[in-house]
Design an enzyme around this catalytic site. Structure first.
Site, short mmCIF file in Angstrom:
data_model
loop_
_atom_site.label_atom_id
_atom_site.label_comp_id
_atom_site.label_asym_id
_atom_site.label_seq_id
_atom_site.Cartn_x
_atom_site.Cartn_y
_atom_site.Cartn_z
CB THR A 181 -7.32 -36.91 -26.64
OG1 THR A 181 -8.15 -36.13 -27.50
CG2 THR A 181 -6.83 -38.12 -27.39
CE LYS A 194 -7.28 -31.71 -29.74
NZ LYS A 194 -7.16 -31.22 -28.36
CG ASP A 205 -6.13 -26.29 -24.81
OD1 ASP A 205 -7.23 -26.83 -24.56
OD2 ASP A 205 -6.03 -25.13 -25.23
N GLY A 237 -12.61 -30.35 -37.49
CA GLY A 237 -12.74 -28.99 -36.94
C GLY A 237 -12.67 -27.92 -38.02
CE1 TYR A 238 -13.85 -22.91 -35.96
CE2 TYR A 238 -12.57 -24.28 -34.44
CZ TYR A 238 -13.61 -23.40 -34.69
OH TYR A 238 -14.42 -23.01 -33.66
CG ASP A 239 -8.14 -29.56 -40.40
OD1 ASP A 239 -7.43 -28.70 -39.87
OD2 ASP A 239 -8.04 -30.77 -40.15
CE LYS A 298 -4.43 -30.61 -39.14
NZ LYS A 298 -5.68 -30.98 -38.49
CG HIS A 343 -1.83 -26.66 -34.85
ND1 HIS A 343 -2.21 -27.18 -36.07
CD2 HIS A 343 -2.87 -26.92 -34.02
CE1 HIS A 343 -3.42 -27.71 -35.98
NE2 HIS A 343 -3.84 -27.57 -34.74
P1 IMP Z 1 -9.38 -28.86 -27.50
O1 IMP Z 1 -7.90 -28.82 -27.73
O2 IMP Z 1 -9.83 -30.25 -27.16
O3 IMP Z 1 -9.83 -27.81 -26.54
O4 IMP Z 1 -10.10 -28.57 -28.90
C1 IMP Z 1 -9.79 -27.46 -29.65
C2 IMP Z 1 -10.70 -27.30 -30.85
O5 IMP Z 1 -9.97 -26.52 -31.79
C3 IMP Z 1 -11.07 -28.58 -31.58
O6 IMP Z 1 -12.26 -29.14 -31.13
C4 IMP Z 1 -11.22 -28.09 -33.02
O7 IMP Z 1 -12.49 -27.52 -33.23
C5 IMP Z 1 -10.17 -27.00 -33.09
N1 IMP Z 1 -8.90 -27.55 -33.59
C6 IMP Z 1 -7.81 -27.90 -32.88
N2 IMP Z 1 -6.86 -28.40 -33.68
C7 IMP Z 1 -7.40 -28.41 -34.91
C8 IMP Z 1 -6.90 -28.85 -36.17
O8 IMP Z 1 -5.80 -29.40 -36.31
N3 IMP Z 1 -7.72 -28.66 -37.21
C9 IMP Z 1 -8.95 -28.09 -37.10
N4 IMP Z 1 -9.48 -27.69 -35.96
C10 IMP Z 1 -8.70 -27.84 -34.85
#
Ligand code: IMP
Length: 192
Positions: free
Chosen positions: A12, A17, A70, A147-149, A169, A174
């Site tokens: 990653t 994450k 993902d 991100g969207y937190d 959290k 998830h």
């Molecule tokens: P990917 O898994 O690298 O494709 O990224 C998924 C995207 O979803 C991230 O860049 C965030 O914008 C959003 N995302 C995934 N998990 C979270 C989270 O735990 N909190 C907030 N946003 C998330």
């Protein structure tokens, strides 16, 4: 040292994450190392297919055990959008853009999904999924997380993930659910 014979490498580029996942795995005595490279992203609506494809691609030139994740935000009234495009949408229209799109919608129900894929040259890919349901707030609130937190309020709470601590959290996010499922399997498996 990571637990077991082999360290687990989490592929990653997302520091948040990695921090969340490492902390979720502490009670299981499973420690991660970070493989700071881009994962190969399949264009597909399903996080499971995206995670599996990224893992299989990574294993083509890695002999070590690899874990990829993902994740995304799925908004009910938008038929699951941004879903697999969560990262792109965050970087483009951002949180304000999502709030704008939802202004006239009646329901603000949404969920986050995380799918973890784990495997190695000798362990065939295994998938572990976690979901947290909730709703999108009317405004951007809070500065923690990523991100969207700051616009996601999990069911049972009145606060966004952006207003709560990492330990809050990590109880029922998830990511917590997916990584806990992975850890429960891993600690009893021969992969350890
Ligand atoms: P990917 O898994 O690298 O494709 O990224 C998924 C995207 O979803 C991230 O860049 C965030 O914008 C959003 N995302 C995934 N998990 C979270 C989270 O735990 N909190 C907030 N946003 C998330």
């Amino acid at each position: 040292m990571p637990s077991g014979k082999n360290p687990i490498w989490f592929l990653t580029q997302n520091t948040n994450k990695f921090r969340e996942a490492s902390s979720i795995l502490v009670p299981f005595n499973v420690r991660l190392r970070r493989l700071n490279r881009a994962k190969v992203e399949l264009q597909d609506p399903s996080p499971e297919s995206i995670a599996r494809f990224a893992l299989v691609s990574a294993l083509k030139n890695q002999t070590r055990p690899i874990l990829v994740e993902d994740s995304g935000l799925f908004i009910e009234s938008l038929h699951g959008f941004p879903g697999p495009y969560s990262s792109f949408v965050y970087d483009t229209i951002g949180l304000e853009g999502i709030l704008d799109v939802l202004r006239r919608e009646r329901t603000r129900k949404a969920y986050f999904q995380s799918t973890v894929a784990f495997g190695s040259q000798s362990i065939k890919p295994r998938l572990f999924t976690g979901i947290v349901t909730g709703r999108i707030s009317k405004t951007i609130v809070g500065k923690t997380g990523f991100g969207y937190d700051p616009i996601f309020i999990p069911d049972g709470s009145t606060k966004t993930f952006g207003e709560t601590s990492l330990s809050f959290k990590n109880v029922k996010s998830h990511r917590a659910r997916a990584f806990q499922r992975f850890a429960r399997w891993f600690v009893t498996s021969s992969a350890r």
